[in-house]
Design a protein around this motif. Sequence first.
Motif, PDB file in Angstrom:
ATOM      1  N   SER A  60       0.824  -1.206   0.000  1.00  0.00           N
ATOM      2  CA  SER A  60       0.000   0.000   0.000  1.00  0.00           C
ATOM      3  C   SER A  60       0.856   1.254   0.000  1.00  0.00           C
ATOM      4  O   SER A  60       0.514   2.249  -0.637  1.00  0.00           O
ATOM      5  CB  SER A  60      -0.906   0.036   1.235  1.00  0.00           C
ATOM      6  OG  SER A  60      -1.809  -1.018   1.197  1.00  0.00           O
ATOM      7  N   VAL A  61       1.977   1.218   0.734  1.00  0.00           N
ATOM      8  CA  VAL A  61       2.895   2.357   0.756  1.00  0.00           C
ATOM      9  C   VAL A  61       3.447   2.578  -0.652  1.00  0.00           C
ATOM     10  O   VAL A  61       3.557   3.707  -1.123  1.00  0.00           O
ATOM     11  CB  VAL A  61       4.027   2.123   1.783  1.00  0.00           C
ATOM     12  CG1 VAL A  61       5.121   3.168   1.632  1.00  0.00           C
ATOM     13  CG2 VAL A  61       3.471   2.137   3.197  1.00  0.00           C
ATOM     14  N   LEU A  62       3.752   1.470  -1.339  1.00  0.00           N
ATOM     15  CA  LEU A  62       4.216   1.551  -2.725  1.00  0.00           C
ATOM     16  C   LEU A  62       3.181   2.272  -3.593  1.00  0.00           C
ATOM     17  O   LEU A  62       3.513   3.187  -4.351  1.00  0.00           O
ATOM     18  CB  LEU A  62       4.471   0.136  -3.248  1.00  0.00           C
ATOM     19  CG  LEU A  62       5.051  -0.079  -4.646  1.00  0.00           C
ATOM     20  CD1 LEU A  62       5.720  -1.436  -4.721  1.00  0.00           C
ATOM     21  CD2 LEU A  62       4.014   0.019  -5.734  1.00  0.00           C
ATOM     22  N   ILE A  63       1.903   1.871  -3.454  1.00  0.00           N
ATOM     23  CA  ILE A  63       0.835   2.492  -4.243  1.00  0.00           C
ATOM     24  C   ILE A  63       0.704   3.980  -3.895  1.00  0.00           C
ATOM     25  O   ILE A  63       0.611   4.831  -4.779  1.00  0.00           O
ATOM     26  CB  ILE A  63      -0.511   1.788  -3.969  1.00  0.00           C
ATOM     27  CG1 ILE A  63      -0.469   0.328  -4.403  1.00  0.00           C
ATOM     28  CG2 ILE A  63      -1.658   2.520  -4.642  1.00  0.00           C
ATOM     29  CD1 ILE A  63      -0.534   0.112  -5.863  1.00  0.00           C
ATOM     30  N   ALA A 130      -4.451   6.810  -1.011  1.00  0.00           N
ATOM     31  CA  ALA A 130      -4.117   6.810  -2.437  1.00  0.00           C
ATOM     32  C   ALA A 130      -5.391   6.868  -3.276  1.00  0.00           C
ATOM     33  O   ALA A 130      -5.474   7.579  -4.279  1.00  0.00           O
ATOM     34  CB  ALA A 130      -3.312   5.565  -2.793  1.00  0.00           C
ATOM     35  N   GLN A 131      -6.433   6.127  -2.839  1.00  0.00           N
ATOM     36  CA  GLN A 131      -7.700   6.115  -3.588  1.00  0.00           C
ATOM     37  C   GLN A 131      -8.404   7.462  -3.457  1.00  0.00           C
ATOM     38  O   GLN A 131      -9.009   7.951  -4.412  1.00  0.00           O
ATOM     39  CB  GLN A 131      -8.588   4.976  -3.086  1.00  0.00           C
ATOM     40  CG  GLN A 131      -8.054   3.611  -3.491  1.00  0.00           C
ATOM     41  CD  GLN A 131      -8.693   2.469  -2.728  1.00  0.00           C
ATOM     42  OE1 GLN A 131      -9.154   2.650  -1.606  1.00  0.00           O
ATOM     43  NE2 GLN A 131      -8.708   1.288  -3.323  1.00  0.00           N
ATOM     44  N   GLY A 221       7.827   2.450  -5.262  1.00  0.00           N
ATOM     45  CA  GLY A 221       6.658   3.097  -5.863  1.00  0.00           C
ATOM     46  C   GLY A 221       7.057   3.959  -7.051  1.00  0.00           C
ATOM     47  O   GLY A 221       6.390   3.963  -8.087  1.00  0.00           O
ATOM     48  N   PHE A 222       8.164   4.691  -6.907  1.00  0.00           N
ATOM     49  CA  PHE A 222       8.649   5.529  -8.003  1.00  0.00           C
ATOM     50  C   PHE A 222       9.031   4.657  -9.202  1.00  0.00           C
ATOM     51  O   PHE A 222       8.687   4.957 -10.344  1.00  0.00           O
ATOM     52  CB  PHE A 222       9.851   6.352  -7.534  1.00  0.00           C
ATOM     53  CG  PHE A 222      10.379   7.294  -8.566  1.00  0.00           C
ATOM     54  CD1 PHE A 222       9.645   8.400  -8.958  1.00  0.00           C
ATOM     55  CD2 PHE A 222      11.608   7.063  -9.163  1.00  0.00           C
ATOM     56  CE1 PHE A 222      10.124   9.266  -9.926  1.00  0.00           C
ATOM     57  CE2 PHE A 222      12.098   7.926 -10.132  1.00  0.00           C
ATOM     58  CZ  PHE A 222      11.355   9.032 -10.516  1.00  0.00           C
ATOM     59  N   LEU A 223       9.735   3.553  -8.938  1.00  0.00           N
ATOM     60  CA  LEU A 223      10.125   2.639 -10.024  1.00  0.00           C
ATOM     61  C   LEU A 223       8.888   2.042 -10.688  1.00  0.00           C
ATOM     62  O   LEU A 223       8.850   1.829 -11.896  1.00  0.00           O
ATOM     63  CB  LEU A 223      11.023   1.523  -9.486  1.00  0.00           C
ATOM     64  CG  LEU A 223      12.369   1.950  -8.909  1.00  0.00           C
ATOM     65  CD1 LEU A 223      13.134   0.739  -8.402  1.00  0.00           C
ATOM     66  CD2 LEU A 223      13.192   2.692  -9.953  1.00  0.00           C
ATOM     67  N   THR A 231      -0.410   4.245 -12.242  1.00  0.00           N
ATOM     68  CA  THR A 231      -0.196   4.041 -10.805  1.00  0.00           C
ATOM     69  C   THR A 231      -0.661   2.674 -10.289  1.00  0.00           C
ATOM     70  O   THR A 231      -0.459   2.358  -9.124  1.00  0.00           O
ATOM     71  CB  THR A 231      -0.894   5.154 -10.007  1.00  0.00           C
ATOM     72  OG1 THR A 231      -2.215   5.311 -10.513  1.00  0.00           O
ATOM     73  CG2 THR A 231      -0.154   6.465 -10.130  1.00  0.00           C
ATOM     74  N   THR A 232      -1.307   1.865 -11.116  1.00  0.00           N
ATOM     75  CA  THR A 232      -1.737   0.497 -10.764  1.00  0.00           C
ATOM     76  C   THR A 232      -2.360   0.393  -9.357  1.00  0.00           C
ATOM     77  O   THR A 232      -1.959  -0.432  -8.549  1.00  0.00           O
ATOM     78  CB  THR A 232      -0.575  -0.528 -10.846  1.00  0.00           C
ATOM     79  OG1 THR A 232       0.450  -0.147  -9.933  1.00  0.00           O
ATOM     80  CG2 THR A 232       0.004  -0.620 -12.227  1.00  0.00           C
TER      81      THR A 232
END
Lengths: 312, 324
Positions: A60-63, A130-131, A221-223, A231-232
């Motif tokens: 979730s942090v990645l998103i 994020a949502q 997340g940046f990668l 942003t998937t």
Amino acid sequence: MWILTALIAIIIMFSLVRPDSFASPANARNIALDAASLLILACGQTFVMITAGIDLSVGSVLIFASVVSAKVMLAMGGSNAGLSAIIAGFIVAVAGGLIWGLVNGAIISFGKVPPLIATLGTLGMALGCAQLLTNGVDVREVPTVLNDTLGNGTVAGIPWIVIVAAVVVTIAGLVLSYTRFGRYTFAIGSNIEASRRSGIDVRAHLLKVYALTGALGGLAGFLNVARFATTTIAGHTTDNLNAIAGVVIGGTSPFGGVGTIVGTVIGVFIPAVLQNGFVVSGVQPFWQTVAVGVVLIVAVYFDIKRRARTSK
Amino acid sequence: MTTFHRSARAAALMSAAFAIAVTGCSSGSGDPGVTHVTLIQGVKGNPFYTAMACGAQEAAAQLGVRLDVTAPDQFDASLQTPVVNAVTAKRPDGVLIAPTDAVAMRPPIKNLISSGAKVVEVDTALEDTTVSTAHLTTDNQAAGKAAAAKFNEILGGKGKILALSSAPGISTNDERVAELKKALTNYPGLEFTGVQYTKEDATIAASVVSAALTAEPGITGIFSVNSPSTQGAATSLRNAGVANRVKLIGFDAGPQQIEQLKQGSVAALVAQSPYQIGRDGVQYVVDAVAGKEVPKSSLTPVMVIDVKNLESPEAQNFVYKTDC
């Protein structure tokens, strides 16, 4: 290192079954590329698990980091944005990840909430935020330059993302083995009370460990934005479990105090190689799920055996 | 120490032997003369994709091509990308793929094409239509229209309708909902109350529907564009005791959906033609490999099935075949 033997055995086996396609440089590159982002998440997870903690929030942090980074780059020009937007996007991604890491660390070390619960909570919070930021719709206007270079470009045949992951892995391995930060991490996982009495600021150290994991999630997340050019938001739901599985297969004890980054690298590659090999050999996809489960249990079985042996 | 090492080595050998046993089951011969086609589904174990694989299998047998079927664990671009990369390493002649994201799947699919494979998109598609050779999909606009007409019929021309979709950004689902919304404006008594997202998870769908019914008690119709959502919605309606008042129109006609239709927990089903998509897809990809011209984009028909027409030969054609 029996787990290394297992990885080599799996590689040899698939190379024998499909010499022309599995054992090709292009395929090796693909496997490394597919494992790269998980590898970065698993490095942070290794530190956390050595302290006898767990971080469920990494996916979730990645998103979240993908979303804030993509939003900033969108505001600075979208698809046509230049280098300054990309740098800003990078900083925002890592900072976004770092903030969630600090939140995790603060709740765990100062709030005394168990890591499993704390990070289960932030798993939902980070994804929900994020949502909220995007209204559930992926940000798709990602700088083309970023997608073509860092996202899908190569240097001397090696993808940029793999190079970034290799640098992260090397630094993480050195920090864990040769610095005071690494020694404190092991000490806390072995015996938290003894660490406290010997003068380690346990709370500050745990805060740093979770912050590090969050920041690595931000980098991943940046990668992710660079690679997929979107942003998937609906994706990465099993990244946390895959990272944990990789770390544990690699010999890090789920009870803390034991672990290596080299082991984690091998542990992340075993499922990645199995999946690739099964697809290349045309095996029914359901088998891969079974095989990874078997490897995970075998790995933990040996960890428990080893602990029983050393405590005798 | 020595015993530990010995057993460790045994375990390593065991895992390798296990993997060999697994790959041994299905590794075929690498005949150079045979055309190799791989079908990459959107997710494992969904009846829609299973029926598509059956159709593809039939065409493959007829045309004498070798077909492999593979899929990611979830409908997720980050999980489908490694699968596409592995398929690329196999260097198949042709690939049928249901992309899980209209943008994110572009780089791996481009990479697959540059390795020499002809690619036909099935069901979902990339935003960039210049990438693949052809695209076969359900007539999703017709599906949305047909659902609106059916609601008008079963609700007697009056009611509020909620739509359940999986997640924003999936071309097929978005189109079905958009068309339903548009078509409902033709029926003055029917009102569209919005769309909720369920991530194709029956549990999420059940709680979303409960919440929506609390917020908007006037809802009398629910249109679910995928089968897990239909299942969750049906459970929720039954739990709330409003299954008689709120009519559910589901999507897809797999064995479970047909069962739900017979039980009455679903009023009607919009059936797609996955079998035809799979069969025609293989035909297209084989033609493309042989250098023949194939239509760039084709639509397959839909049919609204209810208990009244279920036994008709036409409806039976639309029921998904999942054992082949």
